[in-house]
Design a protein around this motif. Structure first.
Motif, short mmCIF file in Angstrom:
data_model
loop_
_atom_site.label_atom_id
_atom_site.label_comp_id
_atom_site.label_asym_id
_atom_site.label_seq_id
_atom_site.Cartn_x
_atom_site.Cartn_y
_atom_site.Cartn_z
N MET A 92 48.27 6.04 28.47
CA MET A 92 47.26 5.79 29.49
C MET A 92 47.67 4.57 30.31
N GLU A 93 47.30 4.61 31.55
CA GLU A 93 47.65 3.54 32.46
C GLU A 93 46.41 3.12 33.26
N VAL A 94 46.26 1.82 33.48
CA VAL A 94 45.14 1.31 34.27
C VAL A 94 45.49 1.41 35.74
N LYS A 95 44.63 2.04 36.49
CA LYS A 95 44.78 2.18 37.94
C LYS A 95 43.56 1.53 38.60
N ASN A 96 43.62 1.36 39.92
CA ASN A 96 42.46 0.79 40.61
C ASN A 96 42.25 1.46 41.96
N LYS A 97 41.08 1.22 42.51
CA LYS A 97 40.70 1.77 43.82
C LYS A 97 40.57 0.66 44.85
N LEU A 98 41.29 -0.43 44.66
CA LEU A 98 41.13 -1.57 45.56
C LEU A 98 41.47 -1.23 47.01
N LYS A 99 42.58 -0.55 47.22
CA LYS A 99 42.97 -0.21 48.60
C LYS A 99 41.93 0.71 49.23
N GLU A 100 41.49 1.71 48.49
CA GLU A 100 40.47 2.63 48.99
C GLU A 100 39.19 1.90 49.36
N ILE A 158 35.95 0.36 39.98
CA ILE A 158 37.14 -0.18 40.63
C ILE A 158 38.40 0.13 39.83
N PHE A 159 38.31 -0.06 38.51
CA PHE A 159 39.45 0.13 37.63
C PHE A 159 39.18 1.31 36.71
N TYR A 160 40.21 2.10 36.44
CA TYR A 160 40.04 3.29 35.60
C TYR A 160 41.34 3.60 34.86
N LEU A 161 41.23 4.40 33.81
CA LEU A 161 42.38 4.85 33.04
C LEU A 161 42.85 6.19 33.56
N GLU A 162 44.16 6.31 33.70
CA GLU A 162 44.73 7.58 34.14
C GLU A 162 45.62 8.14 33.06
#
Length: 65
Positions: free
Chosen positions: A1-9, A61-65
């Motif tokens: 699993m990797e932490v991703k974010n939606k900051l740019k969006e 904002i932050f989520y697991l992918e």
């Protein structure tokens, strides 16, 4: 699993600011913010700070992918 974010969006759709302006809004260093937007995972303390500044739950904002 990797932490991703939606900051740019969030920055582009909700605030319509460039990275430097958004970093200033968040009260964090522009260069560091740029790294976060480009998939460097911030510390939990910084992630919580960002969520508080944006008035959003951390999971929005932050989520697991």
């Amino acid at each position: 699993m990797e932490v991703k974010n939606k900051l740019k969006e969030i920055r582009m759709k909700e605030y319509m600011l460039n990275q430097k302006e958004f970093a200033e809004l968040l009260e964090i260093n522009y260069r560091q913010y740029n790294k976060y937007e480009n998939e460097v995972v911030p510390s939990l303390q910084i992630a919580l700070h960002i969520a508080k500044k944006l008035n959003k739950p951390l999971e929005e904002i932050f989520y697991l992918e």
